[in-house]
Design an enzyme around this catalytic site. Structure first.
Site, PDB file in Angstrom:
ATOM      1  N   ARG A  49       0.864  -1.181   0.000  1.00 45.80           N
ATOM      2  CA  ARG A  49       0.000   0.000   0.000  1.00 45.80           C
ATOM      3  C   ARG A  49       0.904   1.236   0.000  1.00 45.80           C
ATOM      4  NH1 ARG A  49      -3.849  -1.839   4.910  1.00 45.80           N
ATOM      5  NH2 ARG A  49      -1.817  -2.572   5.634  1.00 45.80           N
ATOM      6  N   ASP A  51       2.454   4.924  -0.353  1.00 46.71           N
ATOM      7  CA  ASP A  51       1.940   6.220   0.098  1.00 46.71           C
ATOM      8  C   ASP A  51       1.750   7.181  -1.067  1.00 46.71           C
ATOM      9  OD1 ASP A  51       1.890   5.478   2.756  1.00 46.71           O
ATOM     10  OD2 ASP A  51       3.879   6.289   3.190  1.00 46.71           O
ATOM     11  N   TYR A 109      12.999  -1.922  -2.723  1.00 44.43           N
ATOM     12  CA  TYR A 109      12.677  -0.514  -2.933  1.00 44.43           C
ATOM     13  C   TYR A 109      13.920   0.218  -3.426  1.00 44.43           C
ATOM     14  CZ  TYR A 109       8.225  -0.968  -0.434  1.00 44.43           C
ATOM     15  OH  TYR A 109       6.962  -1.326  -0.054  1.00 44.43           O
ATOM     16  N   ARG A 195      11.867   5.225   3.916  1.00 44.44           N
ATOM     17  CA  ARG A 195      12.071   6.674   3.850  1.00 44.44           C
ATOM     18  C   ARG A 195      12.790   7.205   5.094  1.00 44.44           C
ATOM     19  NH1 ARG A 195       6.202   8.714   2.577  1.00 44.44           N
ATOM     20  NH2 ARG A 195       7.183  10.752   2.952  1.00 44.44           N
TER      21      ARG A 195
END
Length: 244
Positions: A49, A51, A109, A195
Site C-alpha cells: 500500500r 503512500d 525498494y 524513507r
C-alpha cells in the site's frame, strides 16, 4: 477465478495506492474499471500500500472474478481504459488461495536522489539534495542495516504493529550521473521504514550525523531520527514470490 496483475504506476498524482473516498488512488482507479466490467463493486488486494507520491515499477494486485478471460485480454482491456500513469504489465490466472500481500517473500525498494542545482524535470520523480554527499560514509552506515533487527527507530510513530523485527537482505548504494540510488531488499517493511532509513543515510552523507547504525537500531527510539525522506524519490522496484 482469481486474477493476478503486475502493474506499474507513476505515483506523483495519486494519493497513494489504498482507496480513499474523494481522493484519486491507484486502487480506486482500477476498481472503477472493474466495476464497469462486473456491474458491481470488485475489491482488489495489493502487495504493498504505497503512500501518496510513491511510485511502483513492479506492484502486484489480485481480485476475484466470474469473467472468464485469458491474461492477455485482461491486460488489453485495462490498458485501453487506464490513465497514462498506470500500466498493466502482465496478467495471469492464479490459484484461488493466492494472496498478493501475504504470499510475497520480499520486496525491493529504490530511492532516487539527485544533487547540485535543482532540475524541474525531476519534480515528483527524484528527490533533490542540494549538498554534495559523501557516498563512502553512506555506504559505511548502510551496511549495518543488513540482518534481522528491531526497526522501531526506523519506523513511523503511527505504526501500530507491535512486532517491529524485520530482515534486510541487501542494501546497495549506487552512484548515478545525477546523484545516487539507495536500493534496499528485505522480507518485509514497516510503515515509512525505507524513507526513514534514507533520511538517516542522507544526514550521514551530508556530514550532519555520524555513521552509527547499530547504536541507532539498539535505541528503539523513533525520536532520535525524526525526519522522513520525501515520497517522490521512492519506487517499489520488485515484489518477490517463490514462482517469479
Amino acid at each position: 477465478m482469481r486474477v493476478r496483475m503486475n502493474i506499474s504506476y507513476n505515483g506523483r498524482d495519486f494519493s497513494g495506492f489504498q482507496y480513499q473516498h474523494d481522493y484519486r488512488t491507484v486502487q480506486g482507479t482500477i476498481e472503477k474499471q472493474l466495476k464497469r466490467m462486473h456491474k458491481m463493486p470488485t475489491r482488489i488486494h495489493g502487495a504493498s500500500r504505497t503512500d501518496a507520491g510513491v511510485h511502483a515499477l513492479d506492484q502486484y494486485i489480485h481480485f476475484d472474478t466470474t469473467i472468464d478471460l485469458p491474461g492477455d485480454k485482461w491486460a488489453f482491456i485495462f490498458n485501453r481504459a487506464m490513465p497514462d500513469d498506470i500500466y498493466i504489465k502482465d496478467v495471469d490466472i492464479v490459484d484461488d488461495d493466492f494472496h498478493s500481500r501475504y504470499h510475497a517473500k520480499g520486496k525491493t525498494y529504490r530511492y532516487k536522489i539527485y544533487t547540485g542545482a535543482k532540475n524541474p524535470f525531476y519534480k515528483g520523480l527524484v528527490t533533490h539534495v542540494p549538498d554534495q554527499l559523501d557516498i563512502s560514509k553512506i555506504k559505511e552506515a548502510a551496511k549495518d542495516f543488513v540482518g534481522v533487527h528491531d526497526f522501531t527507530t526506523f519506523s513511523s510513530a503511527k505504526a501500530e504493529i507491535k512486532n517491529k523485527v524485520r530482515e534486510i537482505k541487501q542494501v546497495d548504494i549506487i552512484k548515478t550521473e545525477a546523484g545516487l540510488d539507495i536500493v534496499i531488499t528485505g522480507t518485509g517493511f514497516l510503515y515509512n521504514m525505507v524513507r526513514i532509513i534514507v533520511a538517516y543515510l542522507l544526514e550521514v552523507g551530508r556530514g550532519l550525523r555520524k555513521a552509527d547504525t547499530l547504536n541507532m537500531i539498539a535505541q528503539k527510539d523513533r525520536t532520535i531520527i525524526p525526519k522522513t525522506a520525501p515520497a517522490e524519490g521512492l519506487y517499489l522496484e520488485k515484489v518477490w514470490y517463490e514462482n517469479l
